[in-house]
Design an enzyme around this catalytic site. Structure first.
Site, PDB file in Angstrom:
ATOM      1  N   THR A 234     -13.938  -3.763  20.063  1.00  0.00           N
ATOM      2  CA  THR A 234     -13.613  -2.780  19.037  1.00  0.00           C
ATOM      3  C   THR A 234     -14.891  -2.321  18.342  1.00  0.00           C
ATOM      4  O   THR A 234     -15.860  -3.079  18.227  1.00  0.00           O
ATOM      5  CB  THR A 234     -12.667  -3.372  17.985  1.00  0.00           C
ATOM      6  OG1 THR A 234     -13.333  -4.457  17.321  1.00  0.00           O
ATOM      7  CG2 THR A 234     -11.396  -3.892  18.632  1.00  0.00           C
TER       8      THR A 234
ATOM      9  N   TRP B 234       1.584   3.990  -3.971  1.00  0.00           N
ATOM     10  CA  TRP B 234       0.685   4.239  -2.862  1.00  0.00           C
ATOM     11  C   TRP B 234       0.472   5.736  -2.647  1.00  0.00           C
ATOM     12  O   TRP B 234       1.408   6.521  -2.722  1.00  0.00           O
ATOM     13  CB  TRP B 234       1.228   3.634  -1.574  1.00  0.00           C
ATOM     14  CG  TRP B 234       1.299   2.134  -1.574  1.00  0.00           C
ATOM     15  CD1 TRP B 234       2.421   1.362  -1.534  1.00  0.00           C
ATOM     16  CD2 TRP B 234       0.201   1.225  -1.605  1.00  0.00           C
ATOM     17  NE1 TRP B 234       2.099   0.034  -1.548  1.00  0.00           N
ATOM     18  CE2 TRP B 234       0.729  -0.087  -1.585  1.00  0.00           C
ATOM     19  CE3 TRP B 234      -1.188   1.380  -1.653  1.00  0.00           C
ATOM     20  CZ2 TRP B 234      -0.057  -1.223  -1.616  1.00  0.00           C
ATOM     21  CZ3 TRP B 234      -1.984   0.250  -1.678  1.00  0.00           C
ATOM     22  CH2 TRP B 234      -1.425  -1.032  -1.665  1.00  0.00           C
TER      23      TRP B 234
ATOM     24  N   LYS C  62      -4.058   2.880  -4.229  1.00  0.00           N
ATOM     25  CA  LYS C  62      -2.983   2.422  -5.105  1.00  0.00           C
ATOM     26  C   LYS C  62      -3.272   2.895  -6.517  1.00  0.00           C
ATOM     27  O   LYS C  62      -4.202   2.420  -7.165  1.00  0.00           O
ATOM     28  CB  LYS C  62      -2.841   0.906  -5.065  1.00  0.00           C
ATOM     29  CG  LYS C  62      -1.553   0.411  -5.710  1.00  0.00           C
ATOM     30  CD  LYS C  62      -1.310  -1.052  -5.424  1.00  0.00           C
ATOM     31  CE  LYS C  62       0.080  -1.470  -5.909  1.00  0.00           C
ATOM     32  NZ  LYS C  62       0.369  -2.889  -5.624  1.00  0.00           N
TER      33      LYS C  62
ATOM     34  N   GLU D 290      -6.975  -2.291  21.395  1.00  0.00           N
ATOM     35  CA  GLU D 290      -6.063  -3.387  21.703  1.00  0.00           C
ATOM     36  C   GLU D 290      -4.827  -2.944  22.487  1.00  0.00           C
ATOM     37  O   GLU D 290      -4.093  -3.796  23.007  1.00  0.00           O
ATOM     38  CB  GLU D 290      -5.602  -4.058  20.396  1.00  0.00           C
ATOM     39  CG  GLU D 290      -6.704  -4.759  19.638  1.00  0.00           C
ATOM     40  CD  GLU D 290      -7.435  -3.870  18.628  1.00  0.00           C
ATOM     41  OE1 GLU D 290      -7.965  -4.404  17.634  1.00  0.00           O
ATOM     42  OE2 GLU D 290      -7.492  -2.641  18.853  1.00  0.00           O
TER      43      GLU D 290
END
Length: 537
Positions: free
Chosen positions: A182, A440, A435, A327
């Site tokens: 990654t 959110w 936040k 992944e």
């Protein structure tokens, strides 16, 4: 039923038997392009396998590649795993310490390095613990001078190798075939191992109409690097299905991308949104004939509505979002419209196209929060988790496995909602959510809206500390060349789309937005750069 093994040697046999005259157009430098038939390509692949075997490659040996998109890299894609060894594609854009780390962590024994990249790697050779041989890929028949003892010329080794080399016939489909790390934004990169079975199944899925629909009549141009999640599977699938393959090589520009599309009559291509933003700007300045293109696939990060509209409506080129990660091999979902959406309004269809799409066959997805799976209401957020036959089950020798892989699922770290039709819409990364006052705010939704403004080239939204609301959104904007726009104008342009408390408190104008090695916004760097920013109360 017969218990036949799903291994990559079958792809090579099929390519040579049924499509011997199809072509690989490989650009290895700004002035050099090779045209190679599948038949000659397969012969060269056998030669490479023979040469590597003579250097000690055996079943399980890790062989690293440090290279651009070209035919020699594609030869490694099959010669190494078809011999039972493991292809480790190394991201050439990583920091030197990360490159050293992943070569040592993977325990690569042989490295294949492009000649123009060799000077970048040579200073690090003394830090590599397991590498025994280095092969320099280029047109030269002699190896460069180096303090490293075993350096060879790729083409010289192939001249001396046997094109009748036979691959083993007893490979197990669950053997490791490839590795990719990654591109970490924090910490060291994490290794993902792909098996023969996972690559074969993923490649076959790319031929489905609901995904890429790759077929023999295609001419495929994978712009996404071959060191990034196997170029999204294009090299494997295109060879198996008999598509012509265009490999653009180094020093790729938006103009070059458009030239290749026009000259080679490309039908399908793929890259990150930053590529398509640049290509759109170039096309506006100097139009090319893009009529051959049946599909542009964009992934890696969200595409703004304006970009999707420009390709689909202004240029008449189908532009589709896809979602995945290293992944996941990487395909998880695509934003194709299903038939019941034919009666949707243009705006309703665009809202679907801007999503990350419908989960493809054989893959399962769920969006979950503390209350379990979320409803398909387009607003309840949760973390996206994924499972399926080409989804990794762990990181390679990494204790961070337990953070991401739980209960038979990969927890992606992406915050998402499901639309009422079941399409995935990524709203943020877990670490990038804002936040504010206990609620959110999705930075991705704000970015997409800002990038729909005609003056905006790129926009990234980050959280900045606030003494009253805990965090507030700050917009970081790059304007198009020659364009002007004020903070007030930009915020006013999106205020009808969002609740007032979602709107950014300020807009910072930048010359560029820092990005990862694969073109994603590097928000951690932005947050560090703007750590002293103070919100005006």
């Amino acid at each position: 039923m017969m218990d036949t093994q799903l291994v990559l040697t079958g792809f090579l046999k099929r390519a040579q038997r049924y499509f011997p005259n199809k072509q690989i157009i490989s650009r290895t430098s700004p002035t050099k392009t090779h045209r190679i038939t599948f038949n000659d390509y397969v012969k060269r692949t056998h030669r490479l396998a023979d040469a590597l075997t003579k250097l000690g490659m055996k079943r399980g040996t890790k062989v690293g590649t440090f290279a651009w998109n070209h035919h020699r890299h594609l030869e490694a894609y099959f010669a190494i795993p078809s011999s039972g060894a493991v292809l480790h594609t190394i991201n050439i854009r990583l920091a030197p310490e990360h490159i050293v780390y992943i070569i040592n962590h993977a325990e690569d024994e042989i490295l294949l390095i492009d000649s123009d990249l060799f000077p970048l790697v040579e200073p690090a050779l003394g830090h590599l613990k397991t590498v025994k041989h280095i092969i320099v890929m280029g047109d030269e028949l002699s190896a460069p001078q180096s303090s490293f003892p075993n350096v060879y010329s790729y083409e010289q080794l192939l001249q001396e190798a046997d094109e009748n080399f036979e691959f083993p016939t007893d490979l197990d489909e669950n053997l490791p075939a490839g590795m990719c790390y990654t591109s970490a934004t924090t910490g060291m990169p994490k290794g993902v191992v792909y098996t023969h079975r996972s690559i074969v199944l993923h490649s076959l899925a790319l031929g489905l109409a609901e995904s890429f629909a790759i077929k023999e009549s295609d001419t495929a141009l994978p712009i996404v690097p071959m060191f990034h999640a196997n170029a999204w599977g294009f090299p494997f699938a295109a060879l198996n299905f008999g598509s012509n393959i265009i490999l653009p090589g180094p020093m790729m520009t938006p103009g070059l991308v458009l030239d290749l599309i026009e000259q080679e009559k490309v039908t399908i291509t793929a890259g990150v949104p930053t590529i398509w933003l640049g290509a759109l700007s170039e096309q506006e300045k100097q139009p090319r004939d893009l009529s051959s293109v049946r599909l542009i696939i964009s992934g890696g990060s969200a595409s703004p509505k304006g970009l999707i509209q420009a390709y689909n409506e202004k240029l008449g080129v189908p532009y589709i979002n896809a979602y995945g990660m290293t992944e996941t091999s990487p395909l998880v979902s695509m934003s194709h419209l299903i038939s019941e959406m034919n009666d949707y309004t243009d705006d309703e269809q665009l809202n679907i196209r801007v999503s990350q799409g419908l989960t493809v066959s054989l893959i399962e997805t769920e969006v979950v929060n503390e209350n379990g799976p979320v409803p398909w209401d387009g607003k309840t957020m949760g973390e996206l988790r994924v499972r399926g036959p080409w989804i990794a089950s762990e990181y390679y020798n990494d204790e961070r496995t337990k953070e991401a892989f739980r209960d038979g699922w990969l927890y992606t770290g992406d915050i998402a909602v499901y639309t009422k039709e079941g399409y995935i819409k990524i709203t943020d990364r877990t670490k990038d959510l804002i936040k504010s006052g206990g609620e959110w705010i999705s930075s991705v939704d704000l970015e997409n809206a800002l990038m729909s403004h005609p003056a905006v080239f790129e926009a990234a939204v980050i959280a900045v500390p606030h003494p009253k609301w805990q965090e507030r959104p700050l917009a970081c904007v790059v304007l198009k060349e020659g364009a002007t726009a004020s903070k007030e104008e930009l915020i006013e342009s999106i205020e009808l789309e969002f609740a007032k408390w979602w709107l950014p408190d300020d807009v910072v104008f930048l010359n560029e937005i820092p990005k990862t090695s694969v073109g994603k916004f590097l928000k951690a760097t932005l947050r560090e750069q703007l750590k002293d920013y103070e919100v005006q109360i």
